[in-house]
Design a protein around this motif. Structure first.
Motif, short mmCIF file in Angstrom:
data_model
loop_
_atom_site.label_atom_id
_atom_site.label_comp_id
_atom_site.label_asym_id
_atom_site.label_seq_id
_atom_site.Cartn_x
_atom_site.Cartn_y
_atom_site.Cartn_z
N LYS A 32 0.39 -7.76 12.73
CA LYS A 32 -0.15 -6.75 11.83
C LYS A 32 -1.35 -6.04 12.49
O LYS A 32 -1.48 -4.81 12.42
CB LYS A 32 -0.58 -7.42 10.52
CG LYS A 32 -0.89 -6.44 9.44
CD LYS A 32 -1.19 -7.15 8.14
CE LYS A 32 -1.83 -6.18 7.17
NZ LYS A 32 -2.79 -6.85 6.31
N SER A 33 -2.20 -6.82 13.17
CA SER A 33 -3.34 -6.21 13.86
C SER A 33 -2.86 -5.28 14.97
O SER A 33 -3.40 -4.18 15.15
CB SER A 33 -4.24 -7.28 14.49
OG SER A 33 -4.74 -8.11 13.49
N ASP A 35 -0.12 -3.63 15.09
CA ASP A 35 0.44 -2.45 14.43
C ASP A 35 -0.68 -1.49 13.97
O ASP A 35 -0.54 -0.27 14.09
CB ASP A 35 1.23 -2.93 13.20
CG ASP A 35 2.46 -2.09 12.97
OD1 ASP A 35 3.15 -1.76 13.96
OD2 ASP A 35 2.73 -1.76 11.81
N THR A 36 -1.78 -2.07 13.47
CA THR A 36 -2.88 -1.24 12.99
C THR A 36 -3.67 -0.65 14.15
O THR A 36 -3.98 0.54 14.18
CB THR A 36 -3.83 -2.09 12.11
OG1 THR A 36 -3.05 -2.80 11.18
CG2 THR A 36 -4.84 -1.23 11.38
N LYS A 39 -2.69 2.50 16.83
CA LYS A 39 -2.91 3.93 16.54
C LYS A 39 -4.25 4.42 17.03
O LYS A 39 -4.45 5.61 17.24
CB LYS A 39 -2.85 4.14 15.01
CG LYS A 39 -1.51 3.90 14.41
CD LYS A 39 -1.61 4.03 12.89
CE LYS A 39 -1.09 2.79 12.20
NZ LYS A 39 -1.77 2.38 11.02
N SER A 40 -5.20 3.50 17.17
CA SER A 40 -6.57 3.90 17.50
C SER A 40 -6.71 4.18 19.00
O SER A 40 -5.93 3.71 19.82
CB SER A 40 -7.51 2.76 17.09
OG SER A 40 -8.75 2.92 17.70
#
Ligand SMILES: Nc1ncnc2c1ncn2[C@@H]1O[C@H](COP(=O)(O)OP(=O)(O)OP(=O)(O)O)[C@@H](O)[C@H]1O
Ligand SMILES: [Mg+2]
Length: 342
Positions: A32-33, A35-36, A39-40
């Motif tokens: 999950k991390s 995946d988040t 994008k950054s």
């Protein structure tokens, strides 16, 4: 879990992480991390013991990011001599120092548009840590011997298997850089902290081995799984990958059996080396004085591996301390750990 929280599941993720095996909650948190954070454009710190999958995670972060069309460049900060790192990272202008007869483009520029993965960042010399912090703050680099500020257009990722908080306390790592790194942080659990993933990983590596060899091994004996469960896996996922690879070679009749495993897995309760002397000294009976803490037939290589991996586990995966305690240099340790992957 609070009633409002939905359970973690792979279906909710945007990226494809099929090759990153595991269904334990700690592992799904990692996915999950990824995946988040993918994008950054901010730097992400990936920490974890040796063999926990830091580089695999870095590659997934890259693959799922807007930088994926360009390559990911890997720099091992522990593998480059201190006086060459600056040059490697930032490049130099012609005439910057004796022997600099040509301009050299550093990795921050080479990785333009892609990802720069700074592996073993905990080993970066303190002077370079200040420079890196400035680059991260200003998004510009200056080649050695140059005056121009060159805009940087790379996503930086960093990995460490040492505890950076301890390194900060020991004045070996700059606190301000650490603060910057930790804002997006993925910590990879040791395999012994996600034992429920062991069998899926073993089966995954078995299928992988079957795919790339003509030899077909279809099964893993249940007794083997019990031994896997009892073992501490100091070399983590790399170790289980190596164990399966070796067992596939040895298994002739289509099934991995306990005797296809290395000695330290067959006997997880193996005694530490110094016991030999103590037992011998305490035992006046000549026949029993030639006691070894390993079964007769154990090769020196297996004893060495056991000593290295056990020390690594006792030192919580800290390679510098492990090397020191074993009286070898870090590079030798690094090479030996790499060989165990074979
Ligand atoms: N969850 C996973 N699923 C499948 N394979 C994995 C997983 N995690 C790691 N691996 C595999 O395990 C091996 C070790 O992973 P990797 O090289 O990324 O570890 P590392 O943390 O960078 O190790 P080191 O600290 O020694 O550099 C690789 O072959 C990698 O593909
Ligand atoms: Mg690595």
């Amino acid at each position: 879990m609070a009633p409002s929280e939905t359970p973690l599941s792979r279906e909710k993720l945007h990226g494809n992480y099929d090759h990153i095996v595991g269904e334990s909650t700690v592992h799904l948190e990692v996915l999950k991390s990824i995946d988040t954070f993918a994008k950054s454009s901010k730097i992400v710190l990936i920490s974890g013991e040796t063999g926990t999958g830091k580089e695999l995670v870095a590659r997934a972060l890259h693959a799922e990011s807007p930088y994926a069309m360009s390559p990911m460049v890997v720099v091992n900060c522990a593998g480059i001599a201190e006086n060459l790192i600056e040059n490697e990272l930032f490049g130099h202008e012609k005439g910057a120092f004796t022997g600099a007869d040509q301009r050299h483009i550093g990795l921050f520029e080479t990785a333009f548009g892609g990802t720069l993965f700074l592996d073993e960042i905990g080993e970066l010399p303190v002077r370079l840590q200040s420079k890196l912090l400035r680059v991260l703050q200003e998004n510009e680099i200056r080649r050695v011997g140059g005056t121009a500020q060159i805009p940087v257009s790379v996503r930086v990722l960093a990995a460490t298997n040492i505890d950076l908080i301890k390194a900060v306390e020991a004045n070996r790592f700059r606190r301000d850089l650490y603060e910057r790194l930790k804002s997006l942080h993925i910590h990879l659990p040791a395999l012994r902290e996600r034992r429920e993933d062991i069998s899926a990983l073993a089966k995954y590596f078995l299928a992988k081995e079957n795919n790339c060899s003509s030899q077909k091994v279809v099964d893993i004996n249940p007794e083997v799984f019990s031994l896997f469960d009892a073992y501490s896996w100091p070399g983590n996922i790399r170790e289980i990958e190596g164990v399966i690879g070796r067992a596939v070679l040895l298994a002739e009749d289509g099934e991995i059996l306990p005797h296809h495993l290395p000695q330290d897995l067959q006997m997880p309760q193996v005694h530490p080396l110094p016991l030999a002397d103590e037992t011998a000294a305490a035992n006046p009976n000549a026949a029993e004085r030639f006691v070894l803490p390993f079964p007769i037939g154990t090769t020196l290589k297996e004893i060495e591996k056991s000593a290295i991996l056990t020390t690594l586990a006792r030192e919580d995966g800290n390679r510098s301390k492990t090397a020191k305690s074993l009286g070898i240099d870090r590079r030798t340790l690094h090479n030996k750990l790499r060989d165990y992957n074979a």
